[in-house]
Scaffold this motif. Sequence first.
Motif, mmCIF file in Angstrom:
data_model
loop_
_atom_site.group_PDB
_atom_site.id
_atom_site.type_symbol
_atom_site.label_atom_id
_atom_site.label_comp_id
_atom_site.label_asym_id
_atom_site.label_seq_id
_atom_site.Cartn_x
_atom_site.Cartn_y
_atom_site.Cartn_z
ATOM 1 N N SER A 16 0.801 -1.215 0.000
ATOM 2 C CA SER A 16 0.000 0.000 0.000
ATOM 3 C C SER A 16 0.837 1.270 0.000
ATOM 4 N N ARG A 17 2.106 1.158 -0.212
ATOM 5 C CA ARG A 17 2.944 2.358 -0.235
ATOM 6 C C ARG A 17 2.463 3.273 -1.353
ATOM 7 N N TRP A 23 7.093 3.926 4.330
ATOM 8 C CA TRP A 23 5.950 3.097 4.659
ATOM 9 C C TRP A 23 6.404 1.985 5.578
ATOM 10 N N THR A 24 5.458 1.318 6.187
ATOM 11 C CA THR A 24 5.761 0.203 7.068
ATOM 12 C C THR A 24 6.514 -0.864 6.280
ATOM 13 N N GLU A 25 7.512 -1.445 6.897
ATOM 14 C CA GLU A 25 8.328 -2.461 6.224
ATOM 15 C C GLU A 25 8.287 -3.764 7.003
ATOM 16 N N ASN A 27 8.415 -4.341 2.826
ATOM 17 C CA ASN A 27 7.495 -4.131 1.725
ATOM 18 C C ASN A 27 7.363 -5.414 0.912
#
Length: 115
Positions: A16-17, A23-25, A27
């Motif tokens: 969803s990046r 973004w949360t990793e 990925n």
Amino acid sequence: LNHIKIHCAHAIVFQSRVGKLPWTEPNLFETIEQWAQKGHKNIVIAMPSFVADCIETLEEIGVRFKEQWLKRVPDGSVTVVPCVNHDPKWIQAVSNWIEETQRTITSTSHDTKVQ
């Protein structure tokens, strides 16, 4: 997966990046190379954060991820577990939550009335 006795290689990854913002990793798309290097061929993807299929689940995962994986691992496979969508058990669970919440609110409001 360990608590339900399914023993297989697994990872929690994020997708969803948007744009260039962090973004949360890890990925999902960056993890593909690592999985291929480790010799994984068959991937199953479940997305418990989504209760209904949408553009992210259908196109980004179901099409783009699948294409990217099969380019990297031509003899591999990708299985995308569908979201719960309109499954009757899901609808019943949501209905039960709503009814229980309504009962709780109703009983709480009766308990807190000012006399």
